[in-house]
Enzyme design. Structure first.
Site, PDB file in Angstrom:
ATOM      1  N   GLU A  80       0.050  -1.162  -0.050  1.00 48.48           N
ATOM      2  CA  GLU A  80       0.004   0.092  -0.381  1.00 48.48           C
ATOM      3  C   GLU A  80       0.892   1.731   0.080  1.00 48.48           C
ATOM      4  O   GLU A  80       0.390   2.370   0.701  1.00 48.48           O
ATOM      5  CB  GLU A  80      -1.276  -0.237   1.363  1.00 48.48           C
ATOM      6  CG  GLU A  80      -0.457  -0.096   2.329  1.00 48.48           C
ATOM      7  CD  GLU A  80      -1.178  -0.359   3.787  1.00 48.48           C
ATOM      8  OE1 GLU A  80      -2.260   0.814   3.819  1.00 48.48           O
ATOM      9  OE2 GLU A  80      -2.268  -1.808   4.114  1.00 48.48           O
ATOM     10  N   CYS A 112      -3.272  -4.650   3.367  1.00 47.10           N
ATOM     11  CA  CYS A 112      -1.988  -5.544   4.456  1.00 47.10           C
ATOM     12  C   CYS A 112      -2.503  -6.639   3.697  1.00 47.10           C
ATOM     13  O   CYS A 112      -1.514  -7.133   4.347  1.00 47.10           O
ATOM     14  CB  CYS A 112      -2.193  -4.924   6.047  1.00 47.10           C
ATOM     15  SG  CYS A 112      -2.234  -4.192   6.779  1.00 47.10           S
ATOM     16  N   HIS A 234      -1.090 -11.705  10.676  1.00 45.21           N
ATOM     17  CA  HIS A 234      -1.146 -11.000  10.281  1.00 45.21           C
ATOM     18  C   HIS A 234      -1.091 -10.121  11.660  1.00 45.21           C
ATOM     19  O   HIS A 234      -1.693 -10.553  12.791  1.00 45.21           O
ATOM     20  CB  HIS A 234      -2.368 -10.182   9.596  1.00 45.21           C
ATOM     21  CG  HIS A 234      -1.967  -8.210   9.135  1.00 45.21           C
ATOM     22  ND1 HIS A 234      -0.618  -7.775   8.833  1.00 45.21           N
ATOM     23  CD2 HIS A 234      -2.428  -7.358   9.604  1.00 45.21           C
ATOM     24  CE1 HIS A 234      -1.042  -6.925   8.608  1.00 45.21           C
ATOM     25  NE2 HIS A 234      -2.158  -6.826   9.295  1.00 45.21           N
TER      26      HIS A 234
END
Lengths: 349, 131
Positions: A80, A112, A234
């Protein structure tokens, strides 16, 4: 069987401690450290961006794979923080590793999750037989507004994975994705910093999708947490992945090797791919690994990998992830950090 | 400032450290040349330089060109890559005071220049302290 044939990670040398950021904003460092379970984060040098870190990670992946880069048929860079709004990051990476011109490149964005997205597509093309090798990269120089909670975690790093059919170091046993439209975190066009929904980023966003993808792939494969040696999620902060693991029934010992965030921060698209790299650095043949990414907006990609005998041959060929996190660090004061990250307004030329 | 066409022409050297090795006498040139200054040979093969070496000499830059003003002070050094090959590179990721002759260095992929806020980004090699 298809799988990973080479992997590489890159973490910048610069660090800033939570205390240094909290001091500037009058915040209580111990409560941030306790609440987010963060100690310090990586910071890119002014001459580093998603492209430079992707190239370094990709070079390490090519080294471990021991392949001719000309045989790579696709490169997908997920981020990103691509340096250009219009001009691909992937072509620079392809040129730098010597993979042009017979190649397909694309830049991916999904908050993400963009890194695992690149891995998913590269793997899919290999499995379909359309390319010999595919390279998926997750990289970010994450943005966090000054004074915002994100500033304590938004960091930098990259991890690259080459997928192929022969001489794999880890097989891809299964993949599964889980997505809904959930506005928990976003950055509009021309905006430098993202906005987020505070606590809304938790239950209906991160946990719903991470748990949804993990349960989905466990159901698909018939596996249970007991069947895995390692798991990486994550990791936007220290707490979320530990809690997700506990909710799924994974012991903390299975999470810790890939739990980088207290020392690394949140590398956004690089987060779970870097967690996987730390696991591959130590995994033994036969070890089963679960990886679950998360991207706001929102969705998760899950993969089940099993390490092969060849992994041991490549682990020590280049830098290991925990070695990069624990050694050769250079601590910044907030002023230098603000300059490095372009947070100081100057007169434009 | 590197214009896009000039930058593009130098990609093999700046990205991949591609040098030219004289097919006749074996002398290596970086960047490549059309004629070997040792034997006047005109045929070359492409070779890739190693990415690790040691500092032979360096200087500190305190008053750089305007493009590099935000980076001052910084060091620029000659790196010995072995086999009588040296390369000139900016030294980054350390304070100039930490730079030492003989120190091991590694060439990393970095952003070299940016043409203002809207121009092209130029990438290439810089030297960083090896671990």
């Amino acid at each position: 069987m298809e799988g990973i044939v080479g992997y590489g990670a890159y973490v910048p040398r610069n660090r800033i401690k939570v205390e240094e950021i909290a001091k500037v904003w009058g915040a209580d460092a111990p409560s941030y450290k306790r609440g987010l379970m963060l100690e310090e984060k990586s910071v890119p040098s002014p001459d580093q961006d998603v492209i430079t870190m992707s190239v370094e990670a990709a070079r390490r992946a090519v080294l471990r794979a021991g392949i001719n880069p000309k045989d790579i048929g696709a490169i997908y860079v997920g981020s990103e923080s691509h340096p250009y709004a219009v001009k691909p990051s992937g072509t620079v990476v392809a040129e730098a590793i010597g993979a042009t011109p017979d190649i397909h490149c694309a830049d991916f964005e999904f908050a993400c999750k963009a890194g695992s997205e690149g891995m998913f597509v590269a793997f899919g093309l290999v499995r379909a037989g359309l390319i010999k090798y595919g390279l998926g990269i997750g990289a970010d120089t994450s943005q966090g507004a000054p004074g915002d909670a994100l500033e304590y975690s938004a960091s930098a790093g990259a991890a690259a994975y080459i997928f192929g059919k022969d001489d794999v170091i880890a097989t891809v046993d299964a993949s599964y994705s889980y997505m809904t439209d959930t506005p928990d975190f976003w950055r509009r066009e021309y905006q430098f910093y993202p906005r987020h929904g505070g606590r809304f980023t938790g239950e209906p966003a991160y946990f719903k999708h991470v748990l949804g993808a993990a349960r989905g792939i466990l159901e698909q494969t018939g596996l249970t947490p007991k069947d895995f040696k390692y798991v990486t999620f994550h990791q936007p902060n220290g707490k979320f992945p530990l809690r997700a693991g506990a909710m799924l029934g994974f012991e903390k010992a299975k999470i810790e090797q890939g739990w980088l965030v207290p020392k690394l921060g949140n590398t956004y698209s690089g987060a779970s791919p870097l967690g996987l790299s730390a696991i591959l650095d130590v995994a033994k043949p036969g070890d089963r690994i679960l990886m679950v990414s998360y991207g706001s907006g929102a969705g998760s990609d899950a993969f089940v990998f099993t390490a092969t005998k060849r992994l041991a041959d490549v682990q020590n060929m280049t830098f290991k992830t925990w070695d990069m996190l624990n050694n050769h660090k250079r601590y910044l004061e907030y002023g230098e950090y603000a300059k490095f990250r372009g947070k100081i307004n100057k007169i434009q030329d | 400032m590197l214009t896009p066409p000039k930058y593009w022409r130098e990609i093999p050297q700046r990205y991949r450290l591609e040098a030219a090795k004289c097919a006749q006498c074996g002398k290596v040139f970086f960047p490549p040349r059309l004629i070997c200054d040792a034997c006047k040979g005109e045929e070359f093969e492409t070779v890739v330089l190693p990415r690790e070496g040691k500092i032979v000499s360096f200087t500190e830059v305190h008053t750089p060109a305007s493009n590099f003003s935000d980076e001052a002070p910084f060091a620029v050094g000659i790196i010995d890559l072995g086999n009588e090959l040296t390369i000139l590179a900016q030294i980054v990721d350390c304070d100039p005071g930490e730079v030492k002759i003989g120190a091991p260095m590694r060439l990393e992929f970095r952003k070299l220049q940016k043409d203002g806020e809207s121009g092209v980004l130029c990438y290439g090699y810089k030297a960083v302290p090896a671990r």
